[in-house]
Design an enzyme around this catalytic site. Sequence first.
Site, PDB file in Angstrom:
ATOM      1  N   CYS A  22     116.726  78.630  11.712  1.00 37.35           N
ATOM      2  CA  CYS A  22     115.849  79.334  12.668  1.00 37.35           C
ATOM      3  C   CYS A  22     115.725  78.610  14.005  1.00 37.35           C
ATOM      4  O   CYS A  22     115.281  79.200  14.992  1.00 37.35           O
ATOM      5  CB  CYS A  22     114.464  79.546  12.072  1.00 37.35           C
ATOM      6  SG  CYS A  22     114.499  80.351  10.476  1.00 37.35           S
ATOM      7  N   HIS A  59     109.113  80.798  17.430  1.00 33.77           N
ATOM      8  CA  HIS A  59     109.880  81.389  16.324  1.00 33.77           C
ATOM      9  C   HIS A  59     108.933  82.304  15.555  1.00 33.77           C
ATOM     10  O   HIS A  59     107.813  81.924  15.222  1.00 33.77           O
ATOM     11  CB  HIS A  59     110.425  80.276  15.433  1.00 33.77           C
ATOM     12  CG  HIS A  59     111.029  80.788  14.162  1.00 33.77           C
ATOM     13  ND1 HIS A  59     111.878  81.879  14.145  1.00 33.77           N
ATOM     14  CD2 HIS A  59     110.895  80.386  12.872  1.00 33.77           C
ATOM     15  CE1 HIS A  59     112.237  82.106  12.892  1.00 33.77           C
ATOM     16  NE2 HIS A  59     111.661  81.224  12.106  1.00 33.77           N
ATOM     17  N   ASN A  62     110.902  87.831  10.129  1.00 32.77           N
ATOM     18  CA  ASN A  62     111.588  86.615  10.556  1.00 32.77           C
ATOM     19  C   ASN A  62     113.096  86.887  10.606  1.00 32.77           C
ATOM     20  O   ASN A  62     113.700  87.155   9.570  1.00 32.77           O
ATOM     21  CB  ASN A  62     111.247  85.503   9.550  1.00 32.77           C
ATOM     22  CG  ASN A  62     111.889  84.174   9.877  1.00 32.77           C
ATOM     23  OD1 ASN A  62     112.792  84.095  10.704  1.00 32.77           O
ATOM     24  ND2 ASN A  62     111.437  83.128   9.212  1.00 32.77           N
TER      25      ASN A  62
END
Length: 332
Positions: A117, A258, A288
């Site tokens: 990520c 994020h 996500n």
Amino acid sequence: MSSLPRSVVIKGTGSYTPDNIQTNNDLTKYVETSDEWIFTRTGIRERRIASADETASDMGAIAARRALESSGLKIEDIDLVIAATITPDMPFPSTACLIQTKLGISNAVCMDIEAACSGFLYIMEVAASMLKCGRYRHALIVGTEKLSSILDWEDRTTCVLFGDGAGAAVLAPSDTPDVGLIDFKLGADGSKGDVLYMPGGGSAIPASSQSLDDRMHFLKMRGREVFKLAVTVMEQAAKEILEQNGVNSDQLSCVIPHQANLRIIELISSRLEIPMDRFYLNLEKYGNTSAASIPIALDEAYRAGRIQSGDLTLMVAFGAGLTWGAALVRSP
Ligand code: UT7
């Protein structure tokens, strides 16, 4: 440009998410869960799921084309392509090479970098450094993920959190000092690799009927541990980059975090003393999307007018590895 560039700027951004929306209620068909549980614990309402024949490079190529359009540059101006993904179409060739071919970029150095990520911030720093050394003219950087291809649809602790999509940016050198990508603060701690990983499919556990039976080709996560680590490393990276650059948090116009969990973002907001309305959020719609999360949010923030000329933006991420990163950008 006769001498080395003084800075590297974001010339354009683009993003793409598949049309197919999977709501929290849709997930109750696969696992014992509820919209109420998912929304209150994560802030996610729905996510996008790619079609069976749509790959990470397909999505990345669309986002890349949109970034190129917004930059005003042409295909032939790009001589560096870097992709970040944990869900490449295949182990090799690289997703960057596949995107290069899909766009018809004929003369470029292409590679993938994997930092989960945090991947987009990693490729941003690598590309910026390569441009700053003067050997490349323009870089196309792409974060793209088809996380639905590695989710265990029988594991309610993970399958409800993630989605598919891609985001991209075109970077260019500039002679104007103190604009663009001002600074980066990246980090990693491999000793915490087992909190979030996929055991199968590499040289440790190659694909076999046994590895399939043992469900080795799915993402595994110890969510509560990841949560705590995420808050700690994001807070630290953000504080360090602000301090190193003499920036006070109220000088930041926008924060692109994020997009993993709204509660993580709220904690970061309170620890950094930056009000939530300065954070750009889209996790309610996409969940996500790992390496695609920051560039999708960045593109949406630009297009929504949330980032204006002269603004200081902070991007901050964490991911498997453990990896993390922060970047400070001043829009030209
Ligand atoms: O990019 C990095 C990716 N990872 C992350 O960002 C993950 C970070 N961690 C998190 O976001 C949170 O830890 C989760 C959302 C994964 C979990 O939230 P939590 O508040 O930490 O819940 P928990 O793991 O402590 O689980 C609480 C309960 C458990 O039941 P018991 O043991 O209390 O009976 C779980 O079994 O919730 C249960 N549970 C669920 N219930 C309904 C776990 N997943 C679900 C679910 N639906 N989907």
